[in-house]
Design an enzyme around this catalytic site. Structure first.
Site, short mmCIF file in Angstrom:
data_model
loop_
_atom_site.label_atom_id
_atom_site.label_comp_id
_atom_site.label_asym_id
_atom_site.label_seq_id
_atom_site.Cartn_x
_atom_site.Cartn_y
_atom_site.Cartn_z
N ASP A 100 0.87 -1.17 0.00
CA ASP A 100 0.00 0.00 0.00
C ASP A 100 0.91 1.23 0.00
OD1 ASP A 100 -2.35 1.62 0.43
OD2 ASP A 100 -3.23 -0.12 1.42
N ASP A 201 -2.96 4.73 -2.40
CA ASP A 201 -3.98 5.32 -1.57
C ASP A 201 -4.38 6.71 -2.07
OD1 ASP A 201 -5.25 4.89 1.19
OD2 ASP A 201 -4.37 6.87 1.46
N GLU A 258 -6.29 3.97 -5.95
CA GLU A 258 -7.57 4.22 -5.28
C GLU A 258 -7.98 5.62 -5.68
OE1 GLU A 258 -9.70 4.57 -0.94
OE2 GLU A 258 -7.81 5.52 -1.38
N HIS A 331 -11.20 -2.76 3.19
CA HIS A 331 -11.18 -2.38 4.61
C HIS A 331 -11.95 -1.08 4.87
CE1 HIS A 331 -8.26 0.07 2.63
NE2 HIS A 331 -8.13 0.82 3.71
N ASP A 332 -12.45 -0.43 3.82
CA ASP A 332 -13.22 0.81 3.99
C ASP A 332 -14.72 0.62 3.77
OD1 ASP A 332 -10.91 2.34 4.41
OD2 ASP A 332 -10.65 2.73 2.27
C1 GLC Z 1 -7.87 5.53 1.84
C2 GLC Z 1 -7.74 4.31 2.71
C3 GLC Z 1 -8.42 4.58 4.01
C4 GLC Z 1 -7.73 5.73 4.67
C5 GLC Z 1 -7.66 6.95 3.76
C6 GLC Z 1 -6.66 7.94 4.26
O1 GLC Z 1 -9.17 5.81 1.50
O2 GLC Z 1 -8.25 3.19 2.04
O3 GLC Z 1 -8.45 3.47 4.85
O4 GLC Z 1 -8.41 6.07 5.83
O5 GLC Z 1 -7.25 6.61 2.46
O6 GLC Z 1 -5.35 7.44 4.10
#
Ligand code: GLC
Length: 557
Positions: A100, A201, A258, A331-332
């Site tokens: 990540d 991310d 992402e 995980h979100d």
């Molecule tokens: C992304 C991650 C999430 C995190 C956010 C800030 O959306 O998947 O879990 O809280 O970024 O890093």
């Protein structure tokens, strides 16, 4: 059109959230040795890439998404030796590791930020986004993703810094060439170690519109929306192209961005088949469908024709131009069987399998989130005290204190949508703490672990695990599942998600019933004498008019 064949198009990725996967030393927190112990389980499932949520040193304000040292391992998770051993053990089993990469922001405890905040002329000052107060207040009206203003006042220099997430996650200034060089060097350091790629991310947010103008405020909203000035910003594609040239080229990697706020038009730039930027992106349109008046906080159910419309757009627009990622969970997000399926005792396994068919038969690289292969469900959280997630806890306070939602109502929203639903320990067996830890887990265990667990499912041919295993095998053996063109049928039907995949002389029909309703569906003629590839009701033959049962899924060729 001849497809550009790539190993990462033919892969199935499994996401591990290390904190909740397997604790090897009894401190209640999952760790890297725990992951190594479970590599054979993953090999048996058949996946060939692991996306590892952050394992770097972090004060854990946001469970590792706030990194204080990109080249060190979080103490609770183990050591760099543990990491190296895990990496080589994974490689021995034909499993690649995707790290990540969290570089929109660092932790406020990262040495760059600790320097940056010291003085206006510190060499690291311009690594972050600092602004003077405006009329005695924050530099603009942006709200952060985790509640409150996106700015934090810092006394040392009497200025504010930008944090799109928590105040302990200051945003890096990507317009500074030195920042980009540091990030690219760090990426190469990991690639030289042998890691196989990166999940990036919130990468669509790294380039901000200069001037950082106020965002529009919806009725009753406390803050302005930074979206238009941050998402898919002015230089994001330049920076990713630079990253490709400076860091990734020369290595054989898998990369996924992402990208909240990404549209199909933007996706064909981020994930173009020429590999000038990334291999694929995660879109959010499918998850935004059940948003309501308070954004994600509600208990709304998704309307199937809307979901089909979104996925059809992604499947068809990207055809021949860019590559899709396929996911229901991470995980979100809450557990998919509780959100798009039915987690009652009667239908949990059937609907988990149906959702798996629907996703794994589409075009793109599928992602399985830990526990999804067991049909793990949302968690019956009893009170606010049981939640650990910063987003959920902050939202509870912000909404209840500003009378946007009642306390009971907000708890109900959290129970349905909180990220913690995905973060409770992996359910390995029916022993104490689901076999996750011999200590006290950092977050509660879902009480259904005595029934829903890996040991039970490994021992039963009809389990969700065995079904995922079969789907993954089918993909490996049949290029039509990887490369076939997607075509949606019956777009308006409110119960049935039905599509075909076509590649060379092969054609597949995929039928998924998203409801409890029994439905008779006339089979297209060309499939009348078809053979069944997989069925969650154990069917081996197909009738001319299929009588679909509750949550039935079937694939015919
Ligand atoms: C992304 C991650 C999430 C995190 C956010 C800030 O959306 O998947 O879990 O809280 O970024 O890093």
């Amino acid at each position: 059109m001849e497809e550009n064949k790539k190993w990462w198009k033919e892969s199935v990725v499994y996401q591990i959230y290390p904190r909740s996967f397997k604790d090897s030393d009894g401190d209640g927190i999952g760790d890297i040795r725990g992951i190594t112990q479970k590599l054979d389980y993953l090999r048996e499932l058949g996946i060939n890439v692991i996306w590892l949520s952050p394992v770097y040193q972090s004060p854990n304000d946001d469970n590792g998404y706030d990194i204080s040292d990109y080249q060190a391992i979080m103490k609770e998770f183990g050591t760099m030796e543990d990491f190296d051993h895990m990496l080589s053990s994974a490689h021995e089993r034909g499993i690649r590791i995707m790290m990540d990469l969290v570089v929109n922001h660092t932790s406020d405890e990262h040495k760059w930020f600790m320097e940056s905040r010291k003085s206006k002329d510190n060499p690291y000052r311009d690594y972050y986004i600092w602004r003077e107060a405006k009329e005695g207040k924050e530099p603009n009206n942006w709200g952060s993703c985790f509640g409150g203003s996106a700015w934090k006042y810092d006394e040392a220099t009497d200025m504010y810094y930008l944090h799109l997430f928590s105040p302990k996650q200051p945003d890096l200034n990507w317009d500074n060439e030195k920042v980009r060089r540091e990030v690219f060097d760090m990426m190469k350091w990991w690639l030289d170690k042998g890691v196989d790629g990166f999940r990036m991310d919130v990468i669509s947010m790294i380039s901000k519109v200069p001037g950082l103008p106020d965002g529009s405020k919806g009725e009753g909203a406390l803050y302005g929306d930074f979206g238009p000035f941050v998402i898919n910003g002015p230089h994001v594609h330049d920076y990713l192209k630079e990253m490709r040239r400076q860091a990734l080229s020369g290595y054989d990697t898998i990369t996924v961005g992402e990208t909240s706020g990404v549209t199909v038009e933007e996706a064909v730039r981020y994930a173009a088949d020429d590999e000038s930027e990334l291999n694929m992106v995660f879109q959010f349109e499918q998850n935004d469908l059940d948003n309501g008046e308070h954004g994600k906080w509600n208990v709304k159910k998704i309307y199937l024709p809307d979901l089909k419309k979104v996925l059809n757009r992604w499947q068809t627009y990207l055809e021949g131009k860019a590559w899709n990622s396929l996911y229901w969970s991470n995980h979100d997000q809450p557990r998919v069987v509780s959100r798009f399926g039915n987690d009652s005792e009667e239908y949990r396994e059937l609907s988990a399998k149906m959702l798996a068919v629907c996703l794994h038969m589409m075009k793109g690289t599928p992602y399985v989130y830990q526990g999804e292969e067991l049909g793990m469900t949302n968690v019956p959280f009893d009170s606010l005290e049981e939640f650990r997630d910063i987003e959920s806890i902050n939202a509870y306070h912000e909404y209840t204190e500003n009378n946007l939602a009642g306390k009971g109502e907000m708890l109900e929203f959290l129970r349905y949508k909180s990220r913690d639903n995905a973060r409770t320990p992996m359910q390995w067996d029916d022993s104490a703490n689901a076999g996750f830890s011999e200590g006290t887990p950092w977050i509660k265990v879902n009480p259904n672990y005595t029934k829903v667990n890996a040991a039970e499912q490994l021992g039963r041919d009809s389990s969700v695990f065995r079904f995922y295993q079969k789907l993954i095998q089918l993909r490996k053996q049949n290029p039509v599942i990887v490369y076939g063109r997607f075509e949606l049928l019956m777009p308006e039907d409110e119960d049935i998600f039905m599509y075909t995949r076509t590649y060379e002389d092969k054609k597949l029909l995929v039928i998924c019933n998203f409801s409890k309703n029994e439905r008779k569906i006339p089979l297209p003629d060309e499939f009348a004498a078809g053979s069944v590839w997989i069925s969650n009701y154990g069917k081996t033959e197909i009738e001319k008019d299929i009588a679909l049962q509750a949550y039935e899924a079937i694939v015919v060729s």
